[in-house]
Design an enzyme around this catalytic site. Sequence first.
Site, PDB file in Angstrom:
ATOM      1  N   ASP A 101       0.784  -1.186   0.064  1.00 26.25           N
ATOM      2  CA  ASP A 101      -0.057   0.026   0.012  1.00 26.25           C
ATOM      3  C   ASP A 101       0.874   1.333  -0.025  1.00 26.25           C
ATOM      4  OD1 ASP A 101      -2.351  -1.748   0.160  1.00 26.25           O
ATOM      5  OD2 ASP A 101      -2.275  -1.620   2.195  1.00 26.25           O
ATOM      6  N   ARG A 102       0.381   2.255  -0.470  1.00 31.58           N
ATOM      7  CA  ARG A 102       1.050   3.803  -0.556  1.00 31.58           C
ATOM      8  C   ARG A 102       1.727   3.916   0.910  1.00 31.58           C
ATOM      9  NH1 ARG A 102      -0.452   9.285  -0.743  1.00 31.58           N
ATOM     10  NH2 ARG A 102      -2.607   8.824  -0.181  1.00 31.58           N
TER      11      ARG A 102
END
Length: 229
Positions: A101-102
């Site tokens: 995920d970011r």
Amino acid sequence: MRLDKFICKHSDLSHRDSRWAVASGRVCVNDAVIQDARMEIDRFVRVTLDGQILQECKAHYIMLHKPPGYLSATSDPQHPTVMELMPPALRNELHIGGRLDRASTGLLILTNDGLWSRRLTEPGKKLPKVYRVATAEPIAADAEARFAEGFYFSTENLTTSPAQLLRLGEREAKVTIYEGRYHQIKRMFARVGNRVVSLHRESMGEIALDDALVPGGFRALTEAEIASV
Ligand code: URA
């Protein structure tokens, strides 16, 4: 593809002449003369006929220490992507073997070898992925047992494989999972009434994030790391 068929496809020679060229020692694969026309050729070997290159495509296997804030994507109109951290000459070739995920950090693997990356990410391969997790709330007393039982995810209609949770502190744990479902760790912690505040991937199978890599740093995988998958 078989070597004789490969020569036929990539030169002016007929199939018969291609077999003859191989048998008479005019063909090299990775700089070695090969006289077995049945040898299987993939896209990452160097093939020459009479010294002329017919194919030269290098396989790349890279470990990146992903910093927070970068998307695991090839391009995005809004956010920087991990590809921007790669050498420009490789950006169009590489894909990501197991996204993060970011906000997540840690080990991210990029390659242009699709068969290899499939082995890295296919849930059926049960490759362990180890994450260090910090949570907003104290970790529930039954979390180890619940992670080991698996969670039913209705969106995918599946139950996660048994995962291990090792408590490192009241709000910190090391978690090992054997697949890589969408937001899997966050969703598992949500099921035990918690919220992930930081997530760092330490390893995938036998490939561990190199301590020498600062966030944003990368290096080529070693032969042993590549062969471990
Ligand atoms: N699980 C998540 O929730 N996020 C990641 O980035 C990786 C695993």
